[in-house]
Scaffold this active site. Structure first.
Site, PDB file in Angstrom:
ATOM      1  N   SER A 450      23.277  52.676  17.917  1.00  8.85           N
ATOM      2  CA  SER A 450      24.533  52.912  18.620  1.00  8.85           C
ATOM      3  C   SER A 450      25.328  53.913  17.793  1.00  8.85           C
ATOM      4  CB  SER A 450      25.320  51.610  18.727  1.00  8.85           C
ATOM      5  OG  SER A 450      24.545  50.660  19.412  1.00  8.85           O
ATOM      6  N   CYS A 643      29.147  44.040  20.990  1.00  8.04           N
ATOM      7  CA  CYS A 643      28.007  44.796  20.475  1.00  8.04           C
ATOM      8  C   CYS A 643      27.367  44.067  19.299  1.00  8.04           C
ATOM      9  CB  CYS A 643      28.444  46.195  20.046  1.00  8.04           C
ATOM     10  SG  CYS A 643      27.078  47.158  19.372  1.00  8.04           S
ATOM     11  N   ASP A 688      26.517  45.961  24.461  1.00  9.14           N
ATOM     12  CA  ASP A 688      25.552  46.876  23.844  1.00  9.14           C
ATOM     13  C   ASP A 688      24.867  46.018  22.787  1.00  9.14           C
ATOM     14  OD1 ASP A 688      24.230  49.172  22.994  1.00  9.14           O
ATOM     15  OD2 ASP A 688      25.846  49.785  21.660  1.00  9.14           O
ATOM     16  N   TRP A 690      21.236  44.079  20.990  1.00 11.84           N
ATOM     17  CA  TRP A 690      19.825  44.251  20.723  1.00 11.84           C
ATOM     18  C   TRP A 690      19.257  43.076  19.943  1.00 11.84           C
ATOM     19  CZ3 TRP A 690      23.653  47.451  18.596  1.00 11.84           C
ATOM     20  CH2 TRP A 690      23.914  47.269  17.243  1.00 11.84           C
TER      21      TRP A 690
HETATM   22  P1  FAD Z   1      10.958  47.383  12.535  1.00 11.37           P
HETATM   23  O1  FAD Z   1       9.821  47.815  11.732  1.00 11.37           O
HETATM   24  O2  FAD Z   1      11.027  47.794  13.933  1.00 11.37           O
HETATM   25  O3  FAD Z   1      11.092  45.810  12.440  1.00 11.37           O
HETATM   26  C1  FAD Z   1      12.136  45.163  13.127  1.00 11.37           C
HETATM   27  C2  FAD Z   1      11.853  43.695  13.234  1.00 11.37           C
HETATM   28  O4  FAD Z   1      10.682  43.474  14.004  1.00 11.37           O
HETATM   29  C3  FAD Z   1      11.589  42.969  11.929  1.00 11.37           C
HETATM   30  O5  FAD Z   1      12.769  42.601  11.282  1.00 11.37           O
HETATM   31  C4  FAD Z   1      10.815  41.772  12.431  1.00 11.37           C
HETATM   32  O6  FAD Z   1      11.684  40.819  12.948  1.00 11.37           O
HETATM   33  C5  FAD Z   1       9.995  42.367  13.532  1.00 11.37           C
HETATM   34  N1  FAD Z   1       8.684  42.765  12.990  1.00 11.37           N
HETATM   35  C6  FAD Z   1       8.303  43.985  12.545  1.00 11.37           C
HETATM   36  N2  FAD Z   1       7.046  43.962  12.110  1.00 11.37           N
HETATM   37  C7  FAD Z   1       6.603  42.712  12.276  1.00 11.37           C
HETATM   38  C8  FAD Z   1       5.381  42.041  12.009  1.00 11.37           C
HETATM   39  N3  FAD Z   1       4.326  42.659  11.476  1.00 11.37           N
HETATM   40  N4  FAD Z   1       5.294  40.736  12.337  1.00 11.37           N
HETATM   41  C9  FAD Z   1       6.334  40.080  12.888  1.00 11.37           C
HETATM   42  N5  FAD Z   1       7.508  40.651  13.143  1.00 11.37           N
HETATM   43  C10 FAD Z   1       7.649  41.944  12.849  1.00 11.37           C
HETATM   44  N6  FAD Z   1      20.404  48.724  14.347  1.00 11.37           N
HETATM   45  C11 FAD Z   1      21.355  49.056  13.455  1.00 11.37           C
HETATM   46  O7  FAD Z   1      21.196  48.799  12.247  1.00 11.37           O
HETATM   47  N7  FAD Z   1      22.503  49.717  13.843  1.00 11.37           N
HETATM   48  C12 FAD Z   1      22.745  50.039  15.127  1.00 11.37           C
HETATM   49  O8  FAD Z   1      23.765  50.629  15.441  1.00 11.37           O
HETATM   50  C13 FAD Z   1      21.748  49.677  16.115  1.00 11.37           C
HETATM   51  N8  FAD Z   1      21.936  49.956  17.414  1.00 11.37           N
HETATM   52  C14 FAD Z   1      20.987  49.616  18.334  1.00 11.37           C
HETATM   53  C15 FAD Z   1      21.192  49.921  19.667  1.00 11.37           C
HETATM   54  C16 FAD Z   1      20.228  49.604  20.616  1.00 11.37           C
HETATM   55  C17 FAD Z   1      20.450  49.937  22.070  1.00 11.37           C
HETATM   56  C18 FAD Z   1      19.035  48.962  20.204  1.00 11.37           C
HETATM   57  C19 FAD Z   1      17.956  48.616  21.193  1.00 11.37           C
HETATM   58  C20 FAD Z   1      18.829  48.649  18.874  1.00 11.37           C
HETATM   59  C21 FAD Z   1      19.796  48.968  17.922  1.00 11.37           C
HETATM   60  N9  FAD Z   1      19.596  48.682  16.570  1.00 11.37           N
HETATM   61  C22 FAD Z   1      20.571  49.018  15.662  1.00 11.37           C
HETATM   62  C23 FAD Z   1      18.324  48.121  16.067  1.00 11.37           C
HETATM   63  C24 FAD Z   1      17.386  49.273  15.667  1.00 11.37           C
HETATM   64  O9  FAD Z   1      16.976  49.970  16.826  1.00 11.37           O
HETATM   65  C25 FAD Z   1      16.112  48.814  14.959  1.00 11.37           C
HETATM   66  O10 FAD Z   1      15.507  47.795  15.707  1.00 11.37           O
HETATM   67  C26 FAD Z   1      16.341  48.310  13.568  1.00 11.37           C
HETATM   68  O11 FAD Z   1      16.979  49.300  12.778  1.00 11.37           O
HETATM   69  C27 FAD Z   1      15.020  47.949  12.889  1.00 11.37           C
HETATM   70  O12 FAD Z   1      14.167  49.049  12.917  1.00 11.37           O
HETATM   71  P2  FAD Z   1      13.019  49.235  11.834  1.00 11.37           P
HETATM   72  O13 FAD Z   1      12.066  50.247  12.358  1.00 11.37           O
HETATM   73  O14 FAD Z   1      13.586  49.455  10.486  1.00 11.37           O
HETATM   74  O15 FAD Z   1      12.321  47.810  11.825  1.00 11.37           O
END
Ligand code: FAD
Length: 690
Positions: A450, A643, A688, A690
Site C-alpha cells: 500500500s 488497513c 485495504d 491482506w
Molecule cells: P513471502 O516470502 O511471501 O512470505 C510471506 C508469508 O507466507 C510468510 O510469512 C509465511 O507466513 C508464508 N510462507 C512463505 N513461505 C512459506 C513456506 N515455505 N511454508 C509456509 N508458509 C510460508 N506488507 C507491508 O509490509 N506493507 C504494506 O504496505 C503492505 N501492503 C499490502 C497491500 C496489499 C493489497 C497486499 C495484498 C499485501 C500487502 N502487504 C504489505 C503484504 C506484502 O504484499 C507481502 O505479503 C509481505 O511483504 C511479505 O512478502 P515476502 O515476499 O517478504 O514474504
C-alpha cells in the site's frame, strides 16, 4: 555422414536466420527459434489468437477446459493441477485457460461431450480477480445473452467449480457462489459440488484435495471416463542449447521480456512489464531484535507510471541465492546452472511461463516461487522420480496421508527443495524432469504494498513501508525469510554502503540480470485501487491502521496536511494506530507531529500500544473509548477506513463499529450491523487488508 535431426534443425535455423538477416527481419516470424518464447511487453506471453473457446477446443482437440480467475497465482496453480490430473488419470484432453483470454457469448455452443471447469478466487470485498472481471460481469449480468438462442441457454453445459476464499471476509467465496448460481440459472449442470477453499482457516490446500476426489468420481460417471494408472507426461520439452552461453545476447538471464533483454525498457509498465525503478532513498524506520521495518522512496519520474493516493505498488522479487543454490543442488543442476535451455510447450494450449532461451539459474532465481510451501499433491507427483526406494515410499506416504504430511512438511514450513533434501537424506533428485518443476512450482508473484505517500505531495516518488518477514519455525534452526522483504532489505543495505549486502546469508543477486539493476533499482508496477480519500477534503475521515496498516494513512494524512497548508478547508482526520511499544515500532512517530502542526485540531492520532501496559490494548479498544466522537463523525458521513491484518483486526474493528453504533444510537446490534454493511456498499467503509 548422415545428418541427424539436430543438425537439420541447426541448419534450418541458420538458413532462416540468414534469410531473416537479409530481409531485415521481414520474415522473422518464420525464422523464429522454435524453442524460444519471446515475451513482448504488451501481451506478456500471449500471441494473438482466437477468443472463441469453442473453436479453440475444437482445433486443439480438447474436451475439458479449466478456466481460472486468479490474483496471486494459487487459482492458476490449482487449474493446472486439475488439467494435469484429468489427463493423467482419466485421459481427458485438457487445457487451462485464463478467463481474460476468451469471450463467453458462445458458451452455449460448447458441445455436450465437453466439460468446463472454473477455479475462481474471490478478491477483497467479494470482488472478482482482475482477470475475471469481464467474465463475471457478463455471466452474472441482468441481460446476459448468447450467440444461439436455445432455451435454457446453457442446457448443454456441464461444469465443475472450485472457489478460493477467506472466511474472515464478509463475502466469503462469493465469486464461485455467484458464478455457479448464474450458470445454473442459465441451465448449466454442476457436476459434484461447488468446492470452497478457506485461506482464513489455513485449509485451502486440504479443502481443494478433499473436494477434487469426489468431483472426479462424479465426473467420471457422468462422462463415462475410465480411470487409468496415472502416468506423468511432461507439458514442456526442454533442450539444452549447446551453441549458446549465458553471455549470448539472445539469452534471457532474468529479463522479464524482450524489450528488457534488448535494453530498451518501454512503457506501458504493468503486470506483464515492470519498470526497473531507481530507489531514491531507503532506510529502516525501526529495528528491534529480529524485526525491522523498511521505508523506501521509489522514483517513477520519466516512466510514465502514475499513482494516486491509496494505490498499491507491486514489487517483483528475486529469490535469495541461498535458496536458488539449494534448489539447484538437490535437483542435481548446480553444475549446469548456466547451461542455456530452450523450453517448448508440447501442447498447443500450454504456455511457457517465462521467456527463453534462458538458463536454469535464471528460471529458478527469477521465475519460480521456490520458497513457497510445497503442496502434498506435488510431493505425490514427484514420488515416481525418487532417488531410492525408501524416498519413494516416504513420498508416497506423504502424498496420501494428510496428517503425516502436516507433521513432517507443512509444520516445518518446508519449501520444495528443503522437503526434497529432508526426504532424500542428502541424495540428489536427478530423475525429476525439469518440466515437472515448471508445471508444479508457481510463477513468482509480485508482492503488493500500500503506497505510503500522497500523489499530491510527491507525484513521482512512491513511498513503501514494509516489515521484513522473518518467522521462527519450531523444529527448525533457521527462520523462514520472506522473499521480497529480505530482497528489499538487501537493497537497502547496498544503498547504505554496506560492502556485502547480505542479510542473514541470503546472498541476493541484487545487481539483477546483466547488472541491469545496478545503482539500486527494483522492478515495479503500479496497481490502482478503490481505497480512496473522499474527493471533498472537508469531509471527516476515520482511519484504523495498526502496524504496517498505517502505510496508506501516512499518504492520506500527508495529503490532508498539504491541503490544509494550501488553505483548503480540511475535515476532521482521525487516525487509530497500534503497535507493540511506543519505544519500539511506533511508525513515523515524529512525522505525525509535523502533520499535526499543519492540521491543528483537525488531526487526532490515537495510539494503542499492546505491550506497554499490564493489559493488551488494541485499536478496536481505543475505538470503543472514543465511541461518542466516532459515532458523531459517522453521522456527519465520515469515511471509515481499515488497513492491515485481514485475519483478525479488520473483522474485530467491523464488529466493534457495529457495537458502537448500537450503543450510541440505541438500536439493536443486528440493525447496526446492517448499517455497517450498507456503509460498505456505499463505499463509506473501505478496507485495504491482506
Ligand atoms: P513471502 O516470502 O511471501 O512470505 C510471506 C508469508 O507466507 C510468510 O510469512 C509465511 O507466513 C508464508 N510462507 C512463505 N513461505 C512459506 C513456506 N515455505 N511454508 C509456509 N508458509 C510460508 N506488507 C507491508 O509490509 N506493507 C504494506 O504496505 C503492505 N501492503 C499490502 C497491500 C496489499 C493489497 C497486499 C495484498 C499485501 C500487502 N502487504 C504489505 C503484504 C506484502 O504484499 C507481502 O505479503 C509481505 O511483504 C511479505 O512478502 P515476502 O515476499 O517478504 O514474504
Amino acid at each position: 555422414a548422415q545428418l541427424d535431426t539436430l543438425d537439420i534443425i541447426v541448419l534450418a535455423v541458420l538458413l532462416l536466420g540468414t534469410v531473416a538477416y537479409f530481409t531485415k527481419g521481414t520474415y522473422w516470424g518464420l525464422a523464429k527459434d522454435p524453442y524460444a518464447t519471446s515475451y513482448t511487453a504488451a501481451n506478456g506471453n500471449k500471441p494473438a489468437k482466437t477468443r472463441n473457446i469453442v473453436e479453440k477446443m475444437e482445433e486443439s482437440n480438447k474436451n475439458c477446459v479449466v478456466f481460472y480467475g486468479s490474483q496471486t497465482g494459487t487459482a492458476e496453480d490449482y487449474a493446472s493441477r486439475l488439467a494435469k490430473e484429468g489427463k493423467s488419470r482419466f485421459g481427458l484432453e485438457t487445457m487451462v485457460a485464463d478467463l481474460e483470454d476468451y469471450d463467453f457469448d458462445n458458451l452455449d455452443s460448447l458441445p455436450e461431450d465437453k466439460v468446463a471447469m472454473f477455479v475462481l478466487a474471490t478478491y477483497g470485498e467479494g470482488e472478482p480477480t482482475d482477470n475475471a472481471v469481464d467474465f463475471y460481469e457478463f455471466i452474472t449480468g441482468e441481460d446476459v445473452s448468447f450467440a444461439n438462442s436455445s432455451e435454457p441457454a446453457l442446457g448443454n453445459l456441464k461444469y465443475v467449480a472450485f472457489g478460493l476464499g477467506n472466511n474472515t471476509y464478509e463475502h466469503y467465496n462469493s465469486m464461485v457462489r455467484n458464478v455457479s448460481a448464474a450458470l445454473q440459472k442459465l441451465g448449466g449442470q454442476l457436476i459434484g459440488t461447488a468446492g470452497e477453499g478457506d485461506d482464513g482457516a489455513g485449509t485451502m490446500e486440504e479443502d481443494f484435495l478433499a473436494w477434487k476426489d469426489p468431483m472426479w468420481t462424479a465426473l467420471a460417471e457422468k462422462m463415462g471416463l475410465e480411470e487409468r494408472e496415472a502416468v506423468y507426461e511432461p507439458v514442456f520439452g526442454i533442450t539444452e542449447r549447446e551453441g549458446l552461453t549465458k553471455d549470448s545476447p539472445e539469452v534471457y538471464l532474468g529479463e522479464p521480456n524482450k524489450m528488457h533483454l534488448e535494453g530498451t525498457q518501454k512503457g506501458p509498465f504493468n503486470a506483464h512489464n515492470p519498470y526497473i525503478a531507481p530507489i531514491a532513498e531507503s532506510k529502516e524506520i525501526f529495528t528491534v531484535k529480529d524485526r525491522n521495518c523498511l521505508h523506501l522512496e521509489i522514483d517513477i519520474s520519466g516512466s510514465n507510471l502514475s499513482y494516486q493516493t491509496g494505490d498499491h505498488i507491486a514489487v517483483w522479487p528475486t529469490n535469495a541465492g541461498k535458496e536458488v543454490d539449494r534448489f539447484l543442488n538437490v535437483t542435481g543442476l548446480l553444475s549446469k546452472r548456466d547451461s542455456v535451455i530452450g523450453v517448448k510447450a508440447l501442447d498447443p494450449t500450454a504456455k511457457v511461463p517465462f521467456p527463453t532461451p534462458t538458463t536454469y539459474d535464471a528460471v529458478v532465481r527469477y521465475h519460480m516461487e521456490i520458497c513457497a510451501p510445497v503442496s502434498r499433491q506435488f510431493i505425490a507427483t514427484l514420488a515416481a522420480f525418487a532417488p531410492n526406494e525408501a524416498a519413494k515410499a516416504e513420498m508416497t506416504k506423504l502424498g496420501s496421508d494428510k496428517d503425516y504430511f502436516h507433521q513432517k512438511i507443512s509444520n516445518k514450513y518446508y519449501n520444495i527443495a528443503q522437503a526434497l533434501e529432508e526426504i532424500g537424506g542428502g541424495q540428489q533428485w536427478t530423475e525429476i524432469p525439469f518440466s515437472a518443476f515448471i508445471e508444479g512450482v508457481n510463477k513468482v508473484q509480485p508482492r503488493y504494498y500500500s503506497i505510503s505517500s500522497s500523489s499530491l505531495v510527491q507525484k513521482n516518488m512512491i513511498s513503501v513501508t514494509a516489515v521484513v518477514e522473518s518467522l521462527d519455525v519450531p523444529g527448525r534452526t533457521d527462520a523462514l525469510k520472506g522473499v521480497t522483504t529480505n530482497y528489499l532489505l538487501a537493497l537497502k543495505q547496498k544503498q547504505g554502503g554496506e560492502p556485502n549486502p547480505d542479510p542473514h546469508g541470503l546472498t541476493y543477486d541484487i545487481m539483477g540480470p546483466r547488472n541491469k539493476y545496478d545503482g539500486c533499482h527494483v522492478p515495479v508496477h503500479v496497481r490502482h485501487s478503490n481505497f480512496k480519500l473522499p474527493s471533498d477534503p472537508s469531509k471527516p475521515i476515520i482511519m484504523v491502521g495498526p502496524g504496517t496498516g498505517v502505510a496508506p494513512f501516512r499518504g492520506f494524512v500527508q495529503e490532508r496536511a498539504a491541503q490544509a497548508k494550501a488553505g483548503e478547508n480540511v475535515g476532521k482526520t482521525m487516525l487509530f494506530f497500534g503497535c507493540r511499544k511506543a519505544s519500539e515500532d511506533f511508525l513515523y512517530s515524529s512525522e505525525w507531529e509535523e502533520y499535526k502542526q499543519a492540521l491543528g485540531d483537525k488531526f487526532e492520532l490515537i495510539t494503542a500500544f499492546s505491550r506497554d501496559g499490564p493489559k493488551k490494548v488494541y485499536v478496536q479498544h481505543r475505538l470503543k473509548e472514543h465511541q461518542k466522537e466516532v459515532n458523531e463523525l459517522l453521522l456527519q458521513k465520515a469515511y471509515f477506513y481499515v488497513c492491515g491484518d485481514a485475519a483478525n483486526m479488520a473483522r474485530e474493528v467491523n464488529t466493534m463499529l457495529a457495537k458502537i453504533m448500537s450503543e450510541e444510537r440505541g438500536i439493536p446490534e443486528t440493525k447496526a450491523e446492517e448499517i455497517v454493511k450498507s456503509m460498505r456498499s456505499a463505499n463509506q467503509y473501505q478496507e485495504d487488508v491482506w
